[in-house]
Design an enzyme around this catalytic site. Structure first.
Site, short mmCIF file in Angstrom:
data_model
loop_
_atom_site.label_atom_id
_atom_site.label_comp_id
_atom_site.label_asym_id
_atom_site.label_seq_id
_atom_site.Cartn_x
_atom_site.Cartn_y
_atom_site.Cartn_z
N HIS A 239 0.85 -1.20 0.00
CA HIS A 239 0.00 0.00 0.00
C HIS A 239 0.88 1.24 0.00
O HIS A 239 1.81 1.35 0.81
CB HIS A 239 -0.90 0.00 1.24
N HIS B 60 1.56 11.21 -2.77
CA HIS B 60 0.28 11.17 -2.07
C HIS B 60 -0.36 12.53 -2.18
O HIS B 60 0.09 13.48 -1.53
CB HIS B 60 0.50 10.77 -0.60
#
Length: 1898
Positions: A925, A970
């Site tokens: 992840h 991100h």
């Protein structure tokens, strides 16, 4: 004549210097002028110099500040030049030169060597002269001397001479005169070695260096060609060609014609008596042979390098083994400075490495160290440590020193390591002893880096770093040669990725990248070895190694013992200072006294037996061998058979042997008869017992003083020899042997195991005393010294556990005894005395029994003998095939006996042939993050490191970049950004290093269409053929597609992203049209492709954006108070996230989550826009209505769609991983979600077929006729369409991948567990952490795995326990990244298929696996700490019912060898998802975990095993282990009630551990343990039954405790309840109910054993304080003793009012064969038919008494057709009496006709009889009331038991012991008489007698 003759000729005859060129034989520096002029005169042709190498030398002048690069390039040119010249060319050159042929006209190519010599020497002179200042000349001289030194180090002696001759030029005389003597010392030393003055032969140092170069097969050795020319000149000039034979009678027979004279130089004496001079020819041949020797070496090197280029996997096994035997070890041309310790962390041999590259790196090269963060760079000398354990660098400079800080730099650089082989080897490797484990100090000017933390070495492209700009900082000239940059990535943890950058010219960079890559790869291979203790020993030895001035020394024995775990307070000694190196006895005595005093305190009050015991050790030769390096030198052999003297000279002399007798160090004294007996052998096999009888004393003997204290008197320690070995520094071999002795002596736990094995043996195996006394240690040592040979300097990883020649060769017997005494004394000072007696040995039979019984591995006697030969250290024991305790310890500590060895597991291809949906896939992840989710750096290196761990699914969050190129980061957080292309390139390089199975790139797409197109282009250009961009397999083109298997997708990369589909160009027909037409139209629409629409196939986004989870408040989960309805008809749909509701606000849809049943039972949709339809619609209409409705929804305008549009270029490469939003479970029989359940191996064929496959997931219920017709018609149309246009079924739902966050997955699993398991059989689901894990913590993946979810994405940057569980999951498949799911999730043949519900409590009702675990001890469990107080925490991580945790006791202040002996039993229902975690915790630090290990339960090997531990961050610890014992048992449930057998089942739990001893044989089957499943009523008011598991020995109290626990009444005490056994009323209701209170200590199965012929149950009642309750209990107890029964109202247990028999299926009108009884039995409604006879369908329960002395009875479940012989065999199998002949036993049926015994007293009477043998039974029954008979061997036992009308039982008796044996014998005699004929009057008597014989009643 040999070379000695040539040497004598050269010494005695005066060489004519006018005929030998000066460049071949310069005499002295005073002659340098004439020599240079003479040499130059030979190179002038027509007054113009020959400059063949001018361009090369001018280019090298610009990189003079990289002297090693200059030396390497000079060597490359000269190597090709030298070996292009054949040996005969030297003779041709000399002959032409002696005839005055000019050099330019000389036909021999040797002239090129002569020309190069002249040019290089002139170039060197020019370099120094052309410098503007004196300081510059000194700097240039320093660099040139470094060139000479480097050429010498790599074996290029020719270039070294060329450079030195340039320095000897007369032009440099003023410069030399200006230098001080210390500045010229190195030059003088070099000249003395390479250009000796007034010597006809080369120097000895040169000869030794040439020999070492020839012994290294890969060295590029280039000898100085002038030596060969000089020899030829001397031979030709001084020896005549013809010899004249003298006249007969003359004193001188031969006359040499050496001086031709005359005008034409012809001889004036010509006659027929002349002969050719054979001596001259032989001497020339020797010179040519020497040249050929170098050429042969060159050819061998080229062949070896070609073989190394071939991957080892492509080499046959036999050839590989042969090459391993022929591989030569590492011996550099020049001894590397700091290599005196002789330690190599990796095996340096010709099989693995190019040793020439290794020696170049170890000598060091000049590089530029660059630091990108600060932009600083420095010129440094970079070296590889001699141990290959680290690299270090320090700043140097080859320019004028302007900085006063650099005043000593030149001095450091000018230090030469040119020294003879036998001199001191300089400083050791700078391994810091006090530094904590880490990467080392890293600085710009100086630093070191441990290679154990290096992750990779690779070149850096010029567009990443401006190489030219950095190079110009250190060079004023242009880049004359290419300059390369490489980086070294390092870090301990996966997220620790730091880089060190180095720049250097081309060859230096190539050597460092290739060499360092090979070293790091080999070091990583050493670290992957299961037993890493030898690596730990080497590192500890290096950290203890010292250097004092010029003397090198290793650690002393007591320092080594302290490092192993001996307390400093115990020794009361510190490390001696440098003065201790002297021979002064005072310091040694004081330290020894302190050590003795400390040990004496520890041993105070101990027994004499333990102190006198000592285990012998391997025998060793008497002669102390030389060191490893000298041993190699003395055994390497000559370079060639015809080599001259300087190549054939021996290189070493044998060391002097130890003087004196090996037993002279012991002081004899008298022994008393009360002294302890000592069996076994001493070193070399001599019995210590017999040795004591001769007056000897064991090295650890003690004497009791008058005060009662024990004083240590270790014989030999006080003598000179003992002090010698105590004070003598240890070599590595001695250091490792001392550790092995220490490790053996401290294993008291293993000694207990060894004694248990001996005690369980049938006959003790003792070594005969006389036979032991025959063998003398001295003789054995001599034999060993003759037979053993050792020529390697690398200690292999199995040195501690297997026999090698190293120990016996390097350690004398005297040393062994001293070290053994020290080890034993140090262990005794740490704890209790260690018993080391060796009175008994293990034989092969005993070892085989131990392995078969305890280790559960089947081996034969030959394998046991091989194990003894491999592990037993004593040679005499090996000859007798006996194993001592030392050998037993080595055997159990060997990696082949480890509990779990994932390093040796290879993926099984047979398990990789199922669809991808059948596997757990190792997933990551937010792979790019190195820490926090909201802040911190991102790193592209994380993709490399994650892929190298075996992860097969990585995540890429793609966003638009400002420069038009996509970035990965991100979004909307504070993390850094990385380039997309850089990540893709790293993925390509690292994807298939660890595993070749497919890699999935999970794209979180936030890019625009333009940058999406660039993403697709980068994928195609970078990945190339690795990228899957089309459908590949036959199944993809059928109407029943399936996901490919991992084996089919080897070395392929899959893109997971949204897939683009089309909007229909024309409106759909009305819903009212026919179902077939609607279905056809819908299918055609889904198969068309449009070029105009680029929208996504889903309305919503693929995944919930992680940004929204971090920025928005997380929705609070509502506690669901309703129980999970596993088998309910309707299930509620999970809540939809806010984003999904917002994006789909105006979308009309029908939620398929509302039902999980067939569409025939589906209710109409409640959506407002859905028109009402008829409830009686056919299945086709409902199905196609849903399809049409979905199409209409996709056709409507999407103004509110917030999803990202997909570029067609990116959509085209999304094939098998089409990301979709999860909107519910599909219908079971939907056409768009076919299920392929033929679970055979997937076909790997790439050919296409037109055969359409039929889906196999259709409902089992018969479909209506119309449905069948429609399906048939549709299949035909699809087949026709497939034939017409071969197009893959790209819209099949099996290709859709759903992503759920942690919370959504939890809700889905909680509300729809059955649907979730069913859905994941054909579809992939990816889960990822929720927003609460913003700190990058992880969630437990086991619950997701248990529901079939394949890709559980975890944060790999956080090394917590969850990551350890994830790593353990995929370690069991060899870290390939794919682990096959448990078969209950996908295999239709499994008993739990469609029944496995992980969250249900019913899972505990199935038969489970019992793990009996004992944590015995630990070894070095706390790194770098020896005195911590530790305990062990045991935890099972699995599904909810399997999770358990417990702790052991605390062992105070001992982390070296703590002994816990903690035993527990773990019941595991789901073995495939169970993981055992063993954690060692420090009680002094609040339970902080200091080491742990997580292993899969099914991979744990049973028996006594060692388990290596890891750090809390899951990194291996070199020397930490847990010693444990495991034993598996398989529960075998015996159900006594029908309902239990219908609900639960007996499962076969398979283990997956590997057997290394016998890999071709299967392990021993798991032992089965019978568990009786009982029901107990009365715990609840509604008489609900409680299921309780009972064993054969479980007491009533235990059963009551378990019943209260299962009922949730944990607070209640057992004493408050009573357990009542009551009988159930007969169907007629006439008989009263009997009740009996069971005593608490009575075995519960004793009562069940007496149930034959009756129906009973157990009732749990709570005692009351009121009088009525007391009276009720009292009446029941009295009724059980007085024989009267008490009638009570029956409690309804079932609807029928009676207990059902233990049957899984009812008997439906089964006809029974009663011919054996001679009568018909009514069994349908028979009153007396035992309920057990109807149990389990075709089985029943039977109790057999009198099984054995320790087993009074056995309860079996047998088939209804079982005969008496079958029952007898089954009884013996259960009783494990395999050595009994079942034909000697019979089954006796005993029944009682007394009605009184069937009443209240029957139970007590039967219970008392159950525990007595048969000969004690008959008196208990009255003779007229008891009936006994022997069942025939073929008689049906079930039928016999069904006929019982009263109490009865079966008794097992020996045929000889029973009274029926006599009757049988008489019957056979009477039968014989009857056949012969008998009187009529006697027929009646015989018939009556016949009726009482076996088979009928008596």
């Amino acid at each position: 004549m040999n070379w000695d003759t040539l040497k004598g000729v050269l010494k005695t005859r005066r060489l004519t210097k006018r005929t030998i060129p000066a460049y071949i034989h310069p005499t002295s520096r005073s002659d340098s002028t004439s020599s240079t002029q003479s040499a130059t005169a030979g190179f002038i042709l027509n007054e113009e110099p020959i400059t063949l190498f001018r361009l090369e030398l001018e280019r090298l002048q610009y990189i003079l500040h990289f002297p090693e690069e200059v030396a390497f390039q000079l060597s490359s040119t000269e190597y090709q030049l030298f070996y292009s010249i054949q040996p005969m060319d030297y003779v041709r050159y000399v002959s032409c030169d002696l005839t005055s042929v000019p050099v330019s006209e000389n036909p021999s190519p040797v002239r090129n060597l002569v020309k190069r010599l002249s040019e290089v020497s002139s170039w060197i002179t020019h370099v120094i002269v052309s410098q503007p200042t004196h300081d510059d000349r000194k700097v240039a001289l320093t660099a040139i001397l470094r060139i000479v030194e480097t050429c010498w180090n790599i074996g290029n002696f020719n270039a070294a001479v060329e450079v030195l001759m340039g320095l000897k030029s007369e032009k440099l005389r003023p410069f030399w005169l200006s230098l001080r003597q210390e500045e010229k010392s190195q030059f003088d030393s070099l000249c003395e070695t390479l250009l000796p003055a007034n010597q006809a032969l080369p120097s000895q140092a040169y000869i030794n260096a040439v020999q070492r170069a020839l012994r290294m097969p890969q060295s590029r050795v280039i000898p100085f060609f002038g030596i060969f020319l000089r020899d030829l000149y001397a031979i030709v000039n001084d020896l005549p060609n013809i010899v004249v034979i003298g006249q007969e009678g003359e004193t001188q027979k031969l006359e040499f014609m050496s001086d031709p004279n005359g005008e034409d130089h012809f001889s004036s004496r010509i006659g027929v008596g002349g002969l050719l001079n054979a001596d001259k020819i032989n001497l020339v041949a020797i010179v040519l042979d020497n040249l050929e020797l170098f050429h042969r070496h060159s050819r061998t090197m080229i062949k070896l390098l070609e073989e190394q280029a071939v991957p080892p996997i492509q080499i046959p096994q036999n050839e590989r083994e042969q090459k391993e035997k022929e591989a030569k070890t590492y011996e550099p041309v020049q001894v590397v400075r700091g290599s005196s310790h002789g330690v190599a962390l990796i095996p340096l041999d010709t099989l693995t490495f190019d040793l020439d590259v290794i020696q170049r790196l170890q000598h060091g090269t000049t590089v530029i160290h660059y630091e990108p963060d600060s932009g600083r760079s420095n010129l440094c000398l970079l070296r590889l440590d001699p141990s290959c354990g680290q690299i270090n660098w320090h700043k140097i400079s080859y320019s004028v020193n302007k900085d006063p800080k650099e005043k000593d730099v030149l001095a450091k650089v000018s230090v030469s390591n040119l020294q003879p082989l036998d001199s001191g080897r300089g400083a050791p490797s700078p391994m810091p002893s006090g530094r904590t484990p880490g990467t080392g100090g890293v600085g710009v000017e100086e630093g070191e880096l441990k290679l154990s933390v290096v992750k990779g070495v690779e070149l850096v492209d010029s567009y990443d770093i401006d190489i030219e700009a950095i190079y110009r900082r250190h060079s004023m000239e242009e880049m004359s040669v290419p300059v390369s940059c490489w980086k070294v990535s390092h870090g301990q943890l996966l997220s620790d990725n730091e880089f060190i950058y180095f720049l250097a010219p081309q060859q230096i960079a190539q050597f460092w990248t290739n060499g360092l890559q090979s070293v790091v790869k080999s070091l990583q291979g050493q670290q992957r070895y299961p037993d890493r203790r030898m690596l730990w020993i080497k590192n500890v030895y290096l950290s203890l190694y010292e250097i004092t001035g010029e003397s090198n020394c290793g650690p002393r024995p007591f320092e080594a013992l302290q490092a192993f775990g001996l307390s400093q307070t115990n020794t009361n000694a510190t490390r001696p200072n440098d003065s201790s190196l002297s021979s002064e006895p005072g310091g040694a005595k004081s330290r020894l006294k302190n050590l003795k005093n400390a040990m004496q305190k520890k041993l105070r009050g101990a027994s004499r037996e333990g102190s006198r015991s000592q285990s012998p050790q391997p025998h060793s030769p008497l002669v102390r061998p030389p060191s490893i390096k000298s041993q190699i030198s003395s055994q390497s052999g000559p370079p060639g058979p015809n080599s001259p003297g300087y190549l054939l000279k021996p290189r070493g002399e044998p060391a002097n042997s130890d003087a004196g007798d090996i037993d002279s160090i012991y002081t004899p004294r008298s022994r008393t008869p009360t002294s302890s007996s000592y069996g076994g052998r001493s070193v070399g096999g001599r019995s210590c017992k017999s040795w004591r009888s001769r007056g000897g004393e064991t090295p650890n003997s003690g004497s009791i003083s008058s005060s009662g204290q024990m004083s240590i008197q270790v014989s030999g320690l006080s003598g000179p020899s003992g002090k010698e070995f105590q004070e003598k520094p240890l070599t590595l071999v001695e250091f490792a042997e001392l550790f092995r002795l220490f490790n053996t002596r401290m294993r008291k736990d293993l000694r207990d195991v060894f004694n248990d094995v001996l005690s369980t043996a049938t006959t003790p195996q003792h070594c005969p005393k006389r036979e032991r006394d025959r063998h003398s240690p001295r003789m054995q040592s001599r034999l060993a010294s003759v037979s053993n040979s050792y020529n390697a300097d690398f200690l292999s990883n199995d040195f501690l556990t297997r026999n090698t020649a190293v120990t016996s060769h390097h350690i004398s017997e005297k040393q062994n005894k001293i070290y053994n005494a020290l080890a034993l004394a140090s262990v005794n000072s740490m704890g209790g005395l260690m018993d080391t007696s060796r009175s008994s040995m293990l034989t092969p039979q005993m070892l085989r029994a131990f392995v078969n019984t305890h280790q559960m591995e089947q081996i034969d006697e030959q394998t046991a003998i091989k194990l003894i030969q491999d592990h037993e250290p004593d040679g005499i024991c090996r000859q007798k095939n006996q194993m001592s305790f030392e050998g037993f310890t080595r055997f159990l500590c060997d990696p082949v006996n480890f509990a779990f060895v994932p390093e040796t597991i290879e993926p099984d291809e047979e398990d990789l042939r199922y669809p991808l949906s059948h596997y757990y896939i190792n997933s990551s992840h937010n792979t790019y993050l190195t820490g926090h989710q909201l802040k911190g750096p991102s790193s592209s290196e994380m993709y490399r490191q994650v892929l190298l761990t075996g992860c097969r699914c990585v995540e890429l969050d793609c966003w638009d970049g400002d420069d038009g190129l996509p970035l990965i980061y991100h979004g909307h957080t504070l993390v850094s950004k990385i380039g997309f292309r850089q990540v893709v390139e790293i993925i390509k390089k690292s994807a298939f290093i660890t595993s070749d199975l497919p890699v999935i790139l999970s794209i979180e797409n936030h890019c625009s269409l333009q940058q999406q197109a660039k993403m697709a282009q980068m994928f195609k250009t970078v990945l190339g053929d690795l990228l899957v961009s089309n459908f590949l397999f036959e199944a993809d083109f059928s109407d029943s597609p399936r996901l490919p298997c991992p084996l089919q997708m080897k070395n392929k990369i899959l893109i997971k992203n949204k897939k683009m589909i089309v909007d229909p160009p024309t409106p759909l027909p009305m819903i009212e049209r026919g179902a077939v037409q609607r279905g056809e139209t819908q299918l055609n629409l889904h198969r068309k492709q449009s070029k105009n629409s680029y929208e996504s196939s889903t309305v919503d986004e693929v995944e919930d954006d992680d940004l929204d989870e971090f920025l928005d408040d997380e929705e609070n989960e509502e506690d669901d108070q309703e129980e999970v309805q596993v088998r309910s008809e309707k299930e509620d749909s999970p809540k939809t996230s806010k984003r999904a509701e917002k994006s789909a606000r105006n979308i009309k849809q029908q939620d398929s989550l509302c039902s999980d049943h067939s569409v025939e039972q589906a209710k109409p949709s409640t959506s407002k826009t859905t028109s009402k339809t008829n409830d009686r619609k056919t299945e086709d209409e409902v199905l196609y209505a849903q399809l049409a409705q979905n199409a209409i929804r996709n056709q409507q305008p999407r103004k509110n769609n917030t999803g990202v549009q997909i570029a067609p270029e990116l959509s085209d490469i999304v094939i098998y991983m089409q990301a979709t939003k999860f909107k519910g479970f599909p219908p079971v029989d939907g056409i768009q979600s076919p299920r392929i359940m033929e679970e055979g191996p997937a076909s790997a064929s790439l050919s296409f077929s037109s055969r359409a496959r039929t889906p196999s997931n259709l409902l089992n219920t018969p479909a209506p006729p119309r449905r069948q017709r429609s399906s048939t018609q549709l299949s035909q149309e699809l087949a026709a369409e497939f034939l017409g246009s071969v197009r893959a079924n790209a819209t099949a739902t099996c290709y859709q991948v759903t992503s759920l966050n942690e919370n959504a997955a939890k809700k889905l699993m909680k509300r729809h567990p059955a649907k979730c398991v069913s859905y994941t059989r054909d579809h992939l689901i990816r889960t990822y952490p929720s927003a609460k894990h913003y700190d990058s913590s992880n969630f437990n993946p086991i619950n997701c795995w248990a529901h079939g979810m394949q890709m559980v994405a975890l944060n790999f940057q956080t090394p917590d326990v969850i990551m350890a569980v994830n790593q353990a999951m995929f370690e069991q498949s060899g870290n390939c990244g794919y682990q096959l799911k448990p078969r209950c999730l996908w295999d239709e043949s499994h008993l739990l298929y469609n029944k496995f519900l992980p969250l249900s409590k019913d899972i505990a009702g199935h038969s489970a696996l019992l793990l009996n675990l004992t944590i015995i001890s630990g070894q070095h469990v706390y790194p770098n700490t020896h005195y911590a107080s530790l305990y062990v925490e045991i935890e099972v991580i699995g599904i909810h019912n399997d999770c358990v945790r417990e702790k052991s006791k605390v062992v105070q202040r001992n982390s070296v060898n703590p002994i816990w002996n903690h035993t527990t039993q773990l019941r595991i229902a789901c073995v495939d998802l169970a993981f055992l975690r063993i954690a060692v915790c420090d009680s002094g630090q609040n339970g902080r975990v200091v080491a742990h290990r997580v292993v899969p339960v099914k991979c744990i090997r049973p028996g006594f095993r060692h388990l290596p531990l890891r750090t809390p961050t899951n990194l291996p610890i070199d020397n930490a282990m847990i010693f444990l014992r495991t034993r598996f048992e398989q529960e075998e449930h015996i159900y006594l009630h029908d309902d239990d057998s219908n609900t639960y089942c007996n499962l076969e739990h398979t283990l997956a551990y590997r057997t290394d001893l016998t890999p071709n044989l299967s392990p021993t089957p798991i032992l089965k343990k019978q568990i009786f499943v009982l029901r107990i009523t009365g715990a609840f008011a509604d008489e609900t039954a409680i299921t309780v598991h009972s064993e054969s020995g479980s007491t009533v109290k235990t059963v009551m405790q378990q019943a209260l626990l299962n009922a949730g009444k944990n607070a209640d005490q057992v004493e408050e309840y009573v357990l009542i056994e009551e009988s159930l009323p007969a169907p007629s209701g006439e008989d009263p109910i009997e009740q009996r209170v069971l005593p608490l200590n009575e075995p519960i199965m004793d009562a069940v054993a007496c149930w034959n012929g009756s129906m009973r149950r157990f009732v749990l009642r709570k005692k009351g304080s009121d009088p009525s309750s007391r009276a009720w209990i009292t009446s029941i107890i009295k009724s059980g003793t007085s024989g009267s029964s008490t009638s009570v109202s029956p409690s309804p247990l079932t609807k029928d009012g009676h207990v059902k028999s233990a049957s899984s299926n009812q008997l439906h009108g089964r006809s029974l064969d009663t011919d054996a009884f001679g009568e018909h039995l009514e069994v349908t409604e028979g009153k007396w038919l035992n309920p057990r006879a109807r149990s389990m369908g075709d089985t029943f329960l039977v109790c057999v008494h009198n099984v054995s002395e320790d087993q009074p009875y056995a309860i079996l479940r047998a088939g209804i057709h079982s005969t008496a012989a079958d029952i007898i065999r089954q009884v013996f199998v259960k009783a494990r009496r395999s050595n009994v002949d079942d034909s000697e036993f019979v089954l006796v049926e005993e029944t009682c006709d007394d009605p009184k015994l069937n009443q209240g007293q029957s139970m007590l009477q039967a219970l008392s009889l159950a525990r007595k043998r048969s000969n004690d039974l008959t008196p208990k029954y009255p003779n007229n009331r008891t009936t006994s008979r022997v069942l025939g061997q073929n008689e049906n036992v079930w039928k016999a038991q069904s006929r019982w009308k009263s109490m009865g039982r079966f008794v097992l008796e020996n045929r000889k012991d029973t009274v029926h044996a006599t009757l049988e014998k008489e019957f056979h005699e009477m039968a014989k008489i009857i056949r012969e004929g008998i009187p009529k009057k006697d027929e009646t008597y015989y018939m009556i007698y016949y009726s009482g014989l076996p088979g009928e009643d008596i």
